[in-house]
Design a protein around this motif. Structure first.
Motif, PDB file in Angstrom:
ATOM      1  N   ILE A 200       1.006  -1.242   0.200  1.00 41.20           N
ATOM      2  CA  ILE A 200      -0.284  -0.087   0.412  1.00 41.20           C
ATOM      3  C   ILE A 200       0.913   1.501  -0.050  1.00 41.20           C
ATOM      4  O   ILE A 200       0.804   2.295  -0.643  1.00 41.20           O
ATOM      5  CB  ILE A 200      -1.033  -0.007   1.291  1.00 41.20           C
ATOM      6  CG1 ILE A 200      -1.699  -1.472   1.557  1.00 41.20           C
ATOM      7  CG2 ILE A 200      -2.249   1.116   1.077  1.00 41.20           C
ATOM      8  CD1 ILE A 200      -2.663  -1.676   2.469  1.00 41.20           C
ATOM      9  N   PHE A 201       1.874   1.525   0.822  1.00 44.58           N
ATOM     10  CA  PHE A 201       2.797   2.511   0.549  1.00 44.58           C
ATOM     11  C   PHE A 201       3.605   2.475  -0.525  1.00 44.58           C
ATOM     12  O   PHE A 201       3.479   3.081  -0.650  1.00 44.58           O
ATOM     13  CB  PHE A 201       3.790   2.185   1.442  1.00 44.58           C
ATOM     14  CG  PHE A 201       4.352   2.888   1.646  1.00 44.58           C
ATOM     15  CD1 PHE A 201       4.581   4.715   1.747  1.00 44.58           C
ATOM     16  CD2 PHE A 201       5.993   3.060   2.314  1.00 44.58           C
ATOM     17  CE1 PHE A 201       5.292   5.990   2.595  1.00 44.58           C
ATOM     18  CE2 PHE A 201       6.901   4.588   1.973  1.00 44.58           C
ATOM     19  CZ  PHE A 201       6.678   5.742   2.148  1.00 44.58           C
ATOM     20  N   LEU A 202       3.829   1.159  -1.301  1.00 45.48           N
ATOM     21  CA  LEU A 202       4.643   1.245  -2.804  1.00 45.48           C
ATOM     22  C   LEU A 202       2.930   2.443  -3.449  1.00 45.48           C
ATOM     23  O   LEU A 202       3.800   2.577  -4.522  1.00 45.48           O
ATOM     24  CB  LEU A 202       4.541   0.075  -2.651  1.00 45.48           C
ATOM     25  CG  LEU A 202       5.555  -0.590  -2.179  1.00 45.48           C
ATOM     26  CD1 LEU A 202       6.228  -1.963  -2.511  1.00 45.48           C
ATOM     27  CD2 LEU A 202       7.715   0.555  -2.606  1.00 45.48           C
ATOM     28  N   ALA A 203       1.792   0.903  -3.471  1.00 43.98           N
ATOM     29  CA  ALA A 203       1.271   2.034  -4.293  1.00 43.98           C
ATOM     30  C   ALA A 203       1.401   3.548  -3.926  1.00 43.98           C
ATOM     31  O   ALA A 203       0.743   4.754  -4.613  1.00 43.98           O
ATOM     32  CB  ALA A 203       0.047   1.772  -4.203  1.00 43.98           C
ATOM     33  N   PHE A 204       1.534   4.142  -2.644  1.00 40.12           N
ATOM     34  CA  PHE A 204       1.527   5.809  -2.708  1.00 40.12           C
ATOM     35  C   PHE A 204       2.228   6.471  -2.844  1.00 40.12           C
ATOM     36  O   PHE A 204       2.409   7.490  -3.618  1.00 40.12           O
ATOM     37  CB  PHE A 204       0.731   5.787  -1.052  1.00 40.12           C
ATOM     38  CG  PHE A 204       1.870   7.375  -0.222  1.00 40.12           C
ATOM     39  CD1 PHE A 204       1.182   8.111  -0.607  1.00 40.12           C
ATOM     40  CD2 PHE A 204       2.590   7.435   0.136  1.00 40.12           C
ATOM     41  CE1 PHE A 204       1.207   9.457  -0.238  1.00 40.12           C
ATOM     42  CE2 PHE A 204       3.696   8.513   0.830  1.00 40.12           C
ATOM     43  CZ  PHE A 204       2.856  10.008   0.299  1.00 40.12           C
ATOM     44  N   LEU A 205       3.238   5.857  -2.598  1.00 37.91           N
ATOM     45  CA  LEU A 205       4.840   6.177  -3.848  1.00 37.91           C
ATOM     46  C   LEU A 205       4.642   6.322  -5.094  1.00 37.91           C
ATOM     47  O   LEU A 205       4.960   7.525  -5.694  1.00 37.91           O
ATOM     48  CB  LEU A 205       6.106   5.461  -3.266  1.00 37.91           C
ATOM     49  CG  LEU A 205       6.268   5.878  -2.200  1.00 37.91           C
ATOM     50  CD1 LEU A 205       7.680   4.367  -1.441  1.00 37.91           C
ATOM     51  CD2 LEU A 205       6.480   7.186  -1.662  1.00 37.91           C
ATOM     52  N   ALA A 206       4.143   5.680  -5.733  1.00 36.03           N
ATOM     53  CA  ALA A 206       3.925   5.924  -7.049  1.00 36.03           C
ATOM     54  C   ALA A 206       2.583   6.810  -7.686  1.00 36.03           C
ATOM     55  O   ALA A 206       2.513   7.642  -8.352  1.00 36.03           O
ATOM     56  CB  ALA A 206       3.110   4.044  -7.549  1.00 36.03           C
ATOM     57  N   ALA A 207       1.628   6.502  -7.081  1.00 35.58           N
ATOM     58  CA  ALA A 207       0.670   7.708  -6.709  1.00 35.58           C
ATOM     59  C   ALA A 207       1.345   9.349  -7.017  1.00 35.58           C
ATOM     60  O   ALA A 207       1.385  10.176  -7.521  1.00 35.58           O
ATOM     61  CB  ALA A 207      -0.324   7.526  -6.147  1.00 35.58           C
ATOM     62  N   SER A 208       1.997   9.482  -5.997  1.00 39.00           N
ATOM     63  CA  SER A 208       2.843  10.429  -5.182  1.00 39.00           C
ATOM     64  C   SER A 208       3.626  10.718  -6.369  1.00 39.00           C
ATOM     65  O   SER A 208       3.998  12.472  -7.187  1.00 39.00           O
ATOM     66  CB  SER A 208       3.792  10.249  -3.906  1.00 39.00           C
ATOM     67  OG  SER A 208       2.596  10.283  -3.114  1.00 39.00           O
ATOM     68  N   GLN A 213       5.261  14.648 -10.804  1.00 40.29           N
ATOM     69  CA  GLN A 213       5.719  14.867 -12.182  1.00 40.29           C
ATOM     70  C   GLN A 213       5.051  15.663 -12.941  1.00 40.29           C
ATOM     71  O   GLN A 213       6.135  16.773 -13.376  1.00 40.29           O
ATOM     72  CB  GLN A 213       6.150  13.473 -13.272  1.00 40.29           C
ATOM     73  CG  GLN A 213       4.839  12.837 -13.820  1.00 40.29           C
ATOM     74  CD  GLN A 213       4.675  13.619 -15.252  1.00 40.29           C
ATOM     75  OE1 GLN A 213       5.487  14.199 -15.608  1.00 40.29           O
ATOM     76  NE2 GLN A 213       3.433  13.139 -15.644  1.00 40.29           N
ATOM     77  N   THR A 214       3.873  15.471 -13.318  1.00 44.14           N
ATOM     78  CA  THR A 214       3.254  17.420 -13.489  1.00 44.14           C
ATOM     79  C   THR A 214       3.553  18.316 -13.596  1.00 44.14           C
ATOM     80  O   THR A 214       3.445  19.396 -14.084  1.00 44.14           O
ATOM     81  CB  THR A 214       1.670  16.654 -13.391  1.00 44.14           C
ATOM     82  OG1 THR A 214       1.329  17.250 -12.573  1.00 44.14           O
ATOM     83  CG2 THR A 214       0.987  15.149 -14.265  1.00 44.14           C
ATOM     84  N   VAL A 331      11.237  10.212  -4.418  1.00 43.06           N
ATOM     85  CA  VAL A 331      10.111   9.981  -5.135  1.00 43.06           C
ATOM     86  C   VAL A 331       9.125  11.125  -5.800  1.00 43.06           C
ATOM     87  O   VAL A 331       9.621  11.177  -6.380  1.00 43.06           O
ATOM     88  CB  VAL A 331       9.439   8.784  -4.992  1.00 43.06           C
ATOM     89  CG1 VAL A 331       8.014   8.425  -5.517  1.00 43.06           C
ATOM     90  CG2 VAL A 331       9.741   7.787  -4.041  1.00 43.06           C
ATOM     91  N   PHE A 332       8.344  11.733  -4.355  1.00 40.73           N
ATOM     92  CA  PHE A 332       8.136  12.998  -4.999  1.00 40.73           C
ATOM     93  C   PHE A 332       8.422  14.158  -5.847  1.00 40.73           C
ATOM     94  O   PHE A 332       8.023  15.019  -6.444  1.00 40.73           O
ATOM     95  CB  PHE A 332       7.409  13.498  -3.407  1.00 40.73           C
ATOM     96  CG  PHE A 332       6.183  14.197  -3.827  1.00 40.73           C
ATOM     97  CD1 PHE A 332       5.727  13.766  -3.688  1.00 40.73           C
ATOM     98  CD2 PHE A 332       6.408  15.221  -3.252  1.00 40.73           C
ATOM     99  CE1 PHE A 332       4.156  15.238  -3.934  1.00 40.73           C
ATOM    100  CE2 PHE A 332       5.458  17.186  -3.442  1.00 40.73           C
ATOM    101  CZ  PHE A 332       4.307  16.940  -4.102  1.00 40.73           C
ATOM    102  N   SER A 333       9.729  14.671  -5.023  1.00 39.07           N
ATOM    103  CA  SER A 333      10.814  15.818  -5.199  1.00 39.07           C
ATOM    104  C   SER A 333      11.544  15.174  -6.666  1.00 39.07           C
ATOM    105  O   SER A 333      11.516  15.582  -7.878  1.00 39.07           O
ATOM    106  CB  SER A 333      11.291  16.008  -4.526  1.00 39.07           C
ATOM    107  OG  SER A 333       9.942  17.055  -3.608  1.00 39.07           O
ATOM    108  N   GLY A 334      12.018  14.227  -6.535  1.00 38.11           N
ATOM    109  CA  GLY A 334      13.599  13.509  -7.024  1.00 38.11           C
ATOM    110  C   GLY A 334      13.308  12.976  -7.894  1.00 38.11           C
ATOM    111  O   GLY A 334      13.207  13.789  -9.633  1.00 38.11           O
ATOM    112  N   ILE A 335      12.558  11.696  -8.045  1.00 38.21           N
ATOM    113  CA  ILE A 335      12.458  10.566  -9.177  1.00 38.21           C
ATOM    114  C   ILE A 335      11.673  11.365 -10.291  1.00 38.21           C
ATOM    115  O   ILE A 335      11.782  11.120 -11.336  1.00 38.21           O
ATOM    116  CB  ILE A 335      12.073   9.203  -8.630  1.00 38.21           C
ATOM    117  CG1 ILE A 335      12.987   8.738  -8.456  1.00 38.21           C
ATOM    118  CG2 ILE A 335      11.502   8.360 -10.693  1.00 38.21           C
ATOM    119  CD1 ILE A 335      12.759   7.626  -7.659  1.00 38.21           C
TER     120      ILE A 335
END
Length: 393
Positions: A200-208, A213-214, A331-335
């Motif tokens: 679930i946390f991985l899904a949260f990171l992917a969504a973030s 990225q937009t 993830v949110f800012s870097g990737i």
């Protein structure tokens, strides 16, 4: 002057510096002779290098309990390096941006971890502190636009230098240690494994990632896209002011919304608003619409960011608070920043603002779908957090 007031002052000057410079950096780089593709490559490369150093900052802050020192370095070093933006050589600009990002990338996770701890101790909310960054960014963006339009884009780094040094001075007055941070008893690698073992946390990171990225289409390329649609530099400053200023009430009321709807639902609502925000610009690519649509920035980015930071804080133990925020920001800012700068720069260069905005609408839509899964899972038996607030399998 208590710690909360000082933190608000730190966020204010940080916002003034970023708002007056960050949104116009792409214009400065273009003025220095770089193409849109080169600008995207420069920012993506700098962020790629910085992303590997960001977890180290979290580890240092958690292990040695030195958030003040990290905060001072995160603003003072980029301030000094701003002078190198006078150069017209790609390699010099790349190095300046990279080393600035290595230090500035730690501002969000360390400052947020510090602010959350201070807010809990003072009985206030994180959003009431963080909103000062948005207020500063709004004012900085507006006056940055006037500065670029009436003085010179080539010296837009100068106010950034002065304002960042002011933020560093305020950070120096903060307590040396964050009282509610504990010396890290869990190793960095163990902390990361603890965070990433939940689907679930991985899904949260992917969504973030998909949603944020937009934001490079806004933060990096908005002024260029706005000019291509026929908008002026002065009006671009108004649009940026409007976007940042809407974060102020949004972040002030974010905690109340989160308490009523829950973090997961708040994240989902914000992601849906992202889709709406980009979709309108696809259908109506006009300067007036591009200005007016920025009223949605607060309830999209503002709600999403506050809910995400509190979400991460709620599922990490006290020993790995900064580490948890660092993983999220990687993830949110870097990737997201790397992919967004490359992808949106390419789309803007090859297909114009229409292609870029359409891609952003699709990406945020996919992120919203993942958050549906996260929100539904929050009601299921498999929870991200145990009753004690610790991350579980």
């Amino acid at each position: 002057m208590n710690k909360i007031v000082k933190l608000r002052g730190f966020y204010l000057f940080l916002g003034l510096a970023g708002g007056s410079f960050g949104s116009y950096l792409s214009v400065l780089l273009k003025h220095n002779g770089l193409t849109v593709g080169q600008i995207g490559m420069l920012m993506a490369t700098g962020t790629l290098i910085a992303i590997f150093t960001q977890p180290v900052w979290g580890m240092i802050s958690d292990r040695y309990n030195q958030p003040r020192l990290v905060l001072i370095l995160s603003v003072a070093v980029p301030a000094v390096l701003a002078t190198f933006y006078l150069s017209q050589y790609f390699i010099v600009l790349l190095l300046a941006y990279t080393f600035s990002t290595i230090f500035s990338s730690t501002q969000a996770p360390i400052a947020d971890s510090y602010a959350i701890s201070a807010a809990k101790q003072a009985g206030t909310t994180y959003g009431s502190i963080r909103l000062m960054l948005s207020f500063g960014a709004a004012v900085g963006a507006y006056f940055g636009g006037l500065y670029v339009a009436n003085i010179a884009v080539s010296t837009v780094w100068l106010p950034y230098l002065v304002l960042n040094l002011a933020a560093a001075m305020i950070a120096f007055t903060l307590p040396k240690h964050a009282e509610e941070n504990h010396v890290m008893s869990t190793s960095f690698s163990q902390g990361v494994k603890q965070l990433l073992k939940s689907r679930i946390f991985l899904a949260f990171l992917a969504a973030s990632f998909l949603v944020n990225q937009t934001m490079t289409a806004f933060g990096t390329y908005f002024v260029i896209a706005f000019q291509s649609a026929g908008g002026s530099m002065a009006y671009a400053g108004i649009a940026l002011f409007l976007a940042s200023f809407t974060n102020v009430p949004s972040m002030f009321f974010a905690s109340k919304v989160i308490r009523k709807l829950g973090r997961e639902r708040t994240l989902l609502i914000a992601a849906v608003i992202y889709v709406f925000r980009w979709g309108i610009q696809v259908a109506f690519p006009y300067p007036g619409v591009m200005i007016g649509i920025q009223v949605l920035h607060g309830v999209s980015f503002g709600f999403f960011y506050i809910a995400a930071v509190e979400y991460v804080s709620s599922i990490t133990s006290s020993e790995i608070q900064a580490t948890g925020q660092s993983v999220f920001n990687m993830v949110f800012s870097g990737i997201a920043g790397i992919v967004g700068n490359l992808l949106n720069g390419f789309l803007l260069d090859q297909g114009g603002a229409f292609a870029m905005n359409l891609s952003c609408a699709i990406s945020s839509g996919l992120g919203a779908l993942l958050l549906v899964y996260v929100a539904r899972s929050a009601k299921a038996k498999m929870q991200l957090a145990s009753p004690a607030g610790e991350l579980s399998a």
